[in-house]
Design an enzyme around this catalytic site. Structure first.
Site, PDB file in Angstrom:
ATOM      1  N   GLU A  44       0.788  -1.245   0.000  1.00  0.00           N
ATOM      2  CA  GLU A  44       0.000   0.000   0.000  1.00  0.00           C
ATOM      3  C   GLU A  44       0.822   1.299   0.000  1.00  0.00           C
ATOM      4  OE1 GLU A  44      -3.121  -0.312   2.944  1.00  0.00           O
ATOM      5  OE2 GLU A  44      -4.027  -1.988   1.883  1.00  0.00           O
ATOM      6  N   GLU A  86      -4.853  -8.839  -0.496  1.00  0.00           N
ATOM      7  CA  GLU A  86      -5.259  -8.523   0.876  1.00  0.00           C
ATOM      8  C   GLU A  86      -6.722  -8.144   0.972  1.00  0.00           C
ATOM      9  OE1 GLU A  86      -2.674  -5.802   3.291  1.00  0.00           O
ATOM     10  OE2 GLU A  86      -4.592  -5.226   4.182  1.00  0.00           O
TER      11      GLU A  86
END
Ligand SMILES: *[C@@H]1O[C@H](CO)[C@@H](O)[C@H](O)[C@H]1NC(C)=O
Ligand SMILES: *[C@@H]1O[C@H](CO)[C@@H](O)[C@H](O)[C@H]1NC(C)=O
Ligand SMILES: *[C@@H]1O[C@H](CO)[C@@H](O)[C@H](O)[C@H]1NC(C)=O
Ligand SMILES: *[C@@H]1O[C@H](CO)[C@@H](O)[C@H](O)[C@H]1NC(C)=O
Ligand SMILES: *[C@@H]1O[C@H](CO)[C@@H](O)[C@H](O)[C@H]1NC(C)=O
Length: 393
Positions: free
Chosen positions: A246, A352
């Site tokens: 991220e 995820e």
């Protein structure tokens, strides 16, 4: 005298058995199945004969992969048609899996040996979900009890102090090994949440606008390859590594309080081309592939396009594109289609997802929540149906 030999063929019937779900309520809208030291539910996949199909059903009211055999004739009688468009192909499904985080390991470790075994079996073995993908963080994450990396000695440019932590040796590696024994087709995907703080512009594990310092581009690539090699030496070959978890988090002020490091297409691309890619290729872990992005769907396809605009060279180092599910409600599934048409040779993989992540999702753990289960189910159907070709009419 003729000798008569009787040949007795014994048809040993193979007994296929599965354990049923023993339901237990924890007060939420559905039940969990009991899994303890002596008992855990399981499921055995049985292939149907020609003309038949098998349905596995789970429901809020209590069914858990309950199986029944049916015939295509009954479908016909009921006016149901199933079309398989064999000529239309999308990408192959790589599989399904979960993550070997610190917190997962700590929770598994807190159980008795035999309960651990049953639990791991229910995820990885033949009688369980047969997970064949496992994500493993390099260093700490938001599922850790402390911020850390694998080399927290400031200015350790030669990485002499690089070492595995207690989290690696006690909470990740042992369970990864046991899972691999249960399913030898298990593929591991590594992701680092941040470089060591001393390699970064803000000298911090987290925070707003923390980037890798240019002078440490090569050092950080070597740090990641050290991780690949040390895990490999423990019998854990890493199938893929992402460019970092991220990278957009570092652009959200005051939101991120856990390990994160920012990358833009214009910084990550030269780093992969000049440092990460060649360093992996030159190492004994040269079979490990690289996944780009590892971030939300809203970065598609522009982030990847911007990487290619920076340099087409990126093409030879990137095997796939990793995405996460947060905010999927606000960004259309079409972004996957557009990415797939623009980069048909780069597979898309969701790396995820987790429920309970929003601040208003209380309590964090809700045993037997069908509502949360449905969020995973819907996401899997939404995303995976894009890659199947079933049309029900
Ligand atoms: C495990 O669960 C089963 C099914 O509910 C139960 O019969 C058994 O007594 C439990 N075993 C232990 C050790 O708690
Ligand atoms: C790191 O950043 C976080 C979040 O901005 C901040 O709370 C913390 O004080 C910083 N730590 C150091 C050592 O600067
Ligand atoms: C990789 O190996 C090549 C050939 O030996 C060498 O020229 C290059 O500098 C190496 N690159 C890295 C990043 O290790
Ligand atoms: C990887 O290294 C080999 C030599 O070991 C070299 O021939 C090849 O071009 C390199 N590939 C990349 C993508 O750097
Ligand atoms: C990977 O490294 C091995 C030796 O460790 C070498 O034999 C092989 O050719 C390399 N593969 C590539 C694609 O460079």
């Amino acid at each position: 005298m003729a000798e008569i030999i009787f040949l007795i063929i014994l048809y040993t019937s193979i007994i296929i058995s599965a354990e049923h779900c023993v339901p237990r309520s924890f007060g939420d809208d559905s039940n969990v199945c009991v899994c303890n030291a002596t008992y855990c539910d399981s499921v055995i996949l049985q292939l149907p004969h020609d003309g038949q199909f098998r349905i596995y059903e789970s429901s809020k009211s209590g069914q858990r992969l309950q199986s029944r055999l049916d015939h295509f004739d009954t479908m016909k009688e009921n006016g149901i048609k199933l079309y398989l468009q064999l000529e239309k192909k999308y990408q192959t499904i790589h599989g399904f899996g979960g993550a070997f985080t610190d917190s997962a390991g700590m929770n598994i470790e807190s159980l008795s040996d035999s309960t651990q075994e049953k639990l791991l079996q229910s995820y990885f073995s033949e009688g369980g979900s047969r997970y064949n993908l496992g994500r493993v963080p390099v260093g700490g994450t938001d599922f850790s009890t402390r911020p850390y990396t694998l080399d927290d000695t400031p200015e350790d440019i030669s990485l002499k102090k690089f070492s595995l932590t207690k989290e690696d040796t006690d909470y990740k590696i042992p369970f990864m090994k046991r899972a691999l024994e249960m399913n030898n087709e298990l593929n591991f995907i590594a992701a680092s949440w941040t470089a060591p703080a001393w390699m970064k512009t803000n000298n911090n594990y987290t925070g707003f606008l923390g980037f890798l310092k240019k002078q440490y581009y090569q050092t950080y690539a070597e740090y990641l390859v050290k991780f690949l090699e040390i895990y490999k030496s423990r019998g854990l070959k890493i199938w893929a590594i992402s460019t970092g978890n991220e990278p957009a988090n570092a652009f959200v002020p005051e939101l991120v309080k856990f390990n994160d490091m920012g990358w833009t297409p214009n910084t990550v691309t030269p780093w992969v081309i000049n440092n990460l890619g060649p360093t992996i290729n030159n190492s004994t872990s040269n079979e490990t592939i690289i996944l780009a992005l590892d971030d939300q769907r809203f970065d598609l396809p522009w982030y990847i396009q911007a990487m290619y605009e920076y340099s087409n060279e990126i093409d030879k180092y990137i095997a796939g594109i990793a995405t996460h599910w947060y905010m999927d409600n606000y960004f259309s599934i079409d972004l996957y289609d557009r990415t797939h048409s623009a980069f048909p040779n780069k597979f898309l993989l969701m790396t995820e997802a987790c429920t309970g992540s929003a601040s208003w999702d209380i309590p964090k753990v809700r045993l037997g929540s069908w509502q949360r289960g449905e969020r995973y189910i819907t996401s899997i159907i939404d995303v995976k149906l894009k890659f199947f070709n079933f049309i029900f009419k």
